[in-house]
Design an enzyme around this catalytic site. Structure first.
Site, PDB file in Angstrom:
ATOM      1  N   LYS A   1       7.222   6.328  -3.134  1.00  0.00           N
ATOM      2  CA  LYS A   1       8.510   6.801  -3.666  1.00  0.00           C
ATOM      3  C   LYS A   1       8.301   7.210  -5.120  1.00  0.00           C
ATOM      4  CE  LYS A   1      11.291   3.158  -1.416  1.00  0.00           C
ATOM      5  NZ  LYS A   1      12.373   2.188  -1.724  1.00  0.00           N
TER       6      LYS A   1
ATOM      7  N   ASP B   1       6.886   1.612  -5.011  1.00  0.00           N
ATOM      8  CA  ASP B   1       8.230   1.924  -5.486  1.00  0.00           C
ATOM      9  C   ASP B   1       8.161   2.066  -7.013  1.00  0.00           C
ATOM     10  OD1 ASP B   1      11.126   2.069  -4.927  1.00  0.00           O
ATOM     11  OD2 ASP B   1      11.264   0.082  -5.784  1.00  0.00           O
TER      12      ASP B   1
ATOM     13  N   GLY C   1       4.766  -7.311   3.297  1.00  0.00           N
ATOM     14  CA  GLY C   1       5.157  -5.981   3.755  1.00  0.00           C
ATOM     15  C   GLY C   1       4.084  -5.176   4.471  1.00  0.00           C
TER      16      GLY C   1
ATOM     17  N   ASP D   1       2.515  -1.501   1.750  1.00  0.00           N
ATOM     18  CA  ASP D   1       3.465  -0.745   2.566  1.00  0.00           C
ATOM     19  C   ASP D   1       4.117   0.369   1.757  1.00  0.00           C
ATOM     20  OD1 ASP D   1       4.778  -2.587   0.940  1.00  0.00           O
ATOM     21  OD2 ASP D   1       6.186  -3.250   2.473  1.00  0.00           O
TER      22      ASP D   1
ATOM     23  N   ARG E   1      11.501  -6.550   9.969  1.00  0.00           N
ATOM     24  CA  ARG E   1      10.055  -6.349   9.868  1.00  0.00           C
ATOM     25  C   ARG E   1       9.434  -5.993  11.217  1.00  0.00           C
ATOM     26  NH1 ARG E   1       8.132  -8.051   4.843  1.00  0.00           N
ATOM     27  NH2 ARG E   1       9.215  -9.801   3.881  1.00  0.00           N
TER      28      ARG E   1
HETATM   29  P1  IMP Z   1       7.320  -2.085  -6.553  1.00  0.00           P
HETATM   30  O1  IMP Z   1       6.619  -3.215  -7.219  1.00  0.00           O
HETATM   31  O2  IMP Z   1       8.647  -1.772  -7.181  1.00  0.00           O
HETATM   32  O3  IMP Z   1       6.447  -0.845  -6.425  1.00  0.00           O
HETATM   33  O4  IMP Z   1       7.739  -2.579  -5.138  1.00  0.00           O
HETATM   34  C1  IMP Z   1       6.852  -2.579  -4.112  1.00  0.00           C
HETATM   35  C2  IMP Z   1       7.170  -3.614  -3.074  1.00  0.00           C
HETATM   36  O5  IMP Z   1       8.561  -3.758  -2.847  1.00  0.00           O
HETATM   37  C3  IMP Z   1       6.569  -3.116  -1.792  1.00  0.00           C
HETATM   38  O6  IMP Z   1       5.366  -3.806  -1.581  1.00  0.00           O
HETATM   39  C4  IMP Z   1       7.598  -3.438  -0.756  1.00  0.00           C
HETATM   40  O7  IMP Z   1       7.232  -4.615  -0.081  1.00  0.00           O
HETATM   41  C5  IMP Z   1       8.875  -3.643  -1.507  1.00  0.00           C
HETATM   42  N1  IMP Z   1       9.736  -2.466  -1.331  1.00  0.00           N
HETATM   43  C6  IMP Z   1       9.854  -1.384  -2.130  1.00  0.00           C
HETATM   44  N2  IMP Z   1      10.708  -0.492  -1.631  1.00  0.00           N
HETATM   45  C7  IMP Z   1      11.141  -1.028  -0.462  1.00  0.00           C
HETATM   46  C8  IMP Z   1      12.032  -0.550   0.566  1.00  0.00           C
HETATM   47  O8  IMP Z   1      12.591   0.548   0.518  1.00  0.00           O
HETATM   48  N3  IMP Z   1      12.213  -1.386   1.611  1.00  0.00           N
HETATM   49  C9  IMP Z   1      11.593  -2.587   1.729  1.00  0.00           C
HETATM   50  N4  IMP Z   1      10.761  -3.053   0.811  1.00  0.00           N
HETATM   51  C10 IMP Z   1      10.525  -2.285  -0.274  1.00  0.00           C
HETATM   52 MG    MG Z   2       5.400  -5.625  -0.576  1.00  0.00          MG
END
Ligand code: IMP
Ligand code: MG
Length: 173
Positions: free
Chosen positions: A130, A102, A40, A99, A164
């Protein structure tokens, strides 16, 4: 593209990346290593690296690859390390770049891996944050944009490996 609403245009992203690079160059020691999370963060790292050059910094660039999403929009919660950093990072100051933060699981996992490898100091930079979605507490030092609970694509980020290549960040409607 159908079903996509532009959240941040290419020009808005470029301006924000320049500002972030200035803040990073001002804060970090000169000899830092930027570690990007694949896939990402690939576009963000490329733009941030060149913005850092304009800001007077010359980071080394490395990548780690994590995987958790598969083809879904929701994180599976289980983070795996697919590609690792070189051992020479021990003792170095590191800027970890992703990137999107979340739930926080990916960045927390990557940060823990880096700390285990004996890096000297760690800063975290994410283009998008987020906070409403957070499940794991992480301190992000440099944030590009804070957004709500929307699924975004473009500028390196995907939905099922599509989008992407888009130069802007779009919200999936
Ligand atoms: P986390 O581990 O839940 O914080 O997710 C983070 C990863 O999920 C990021 O590195 C992104 O690559 C992917 N991700 C999270 N939200 C999105 C989104 O809205 N669109 C695309 N990829 C996302
Ligand atoms: Mg990622």
């Amino acid at each position: 593209m159908d079903g996509l609403r532009v959240l941040f245009s290419a020009a808005e992203i470029a301006a924000r990346v320049d500002t972030l690079a200035g803040e990073i160059a001002h804060t970090l020691p000169a000899d830092f290593v930027m570690v990007g999370l694949l896939k990402g963060a690939w576009v963000f790292v490329a733009d941030l690296a060149r913005a850092l050059e304009r800001a007077g910094a010359g980071p080394e660039i490395e990548f780690m690859q994590l995987s958790s999403y598969g083809l879904a929009k929701e994180s599976s919660g289980a983070v795996q390390l697919l590609g690792d950093i070189p051992p020479e990072l021990a003792g170095r100051p590191v800027l970890l770049v992703d990137d999107i933060v979340d739930t926080g699981r990916s960045i927390a996992f990557a940060a823990a891996q880096l700390r285990q490898r004996g890096i000297s100091n760690l800063w975290i930079c994410a283009l998008l944050d987020k906070p409403q979605r957070r499940e794991v507490e992480v301190a992000i030092d440099f944030v590009g944009f804070t957004i709500g609970d929307v699924f975004v694509v473009g500028y390196g980020t995907d939905y099922a490996e599509k989008y992407r290549h888009l130069p802007y960040i779009g919200a999936v409607e």
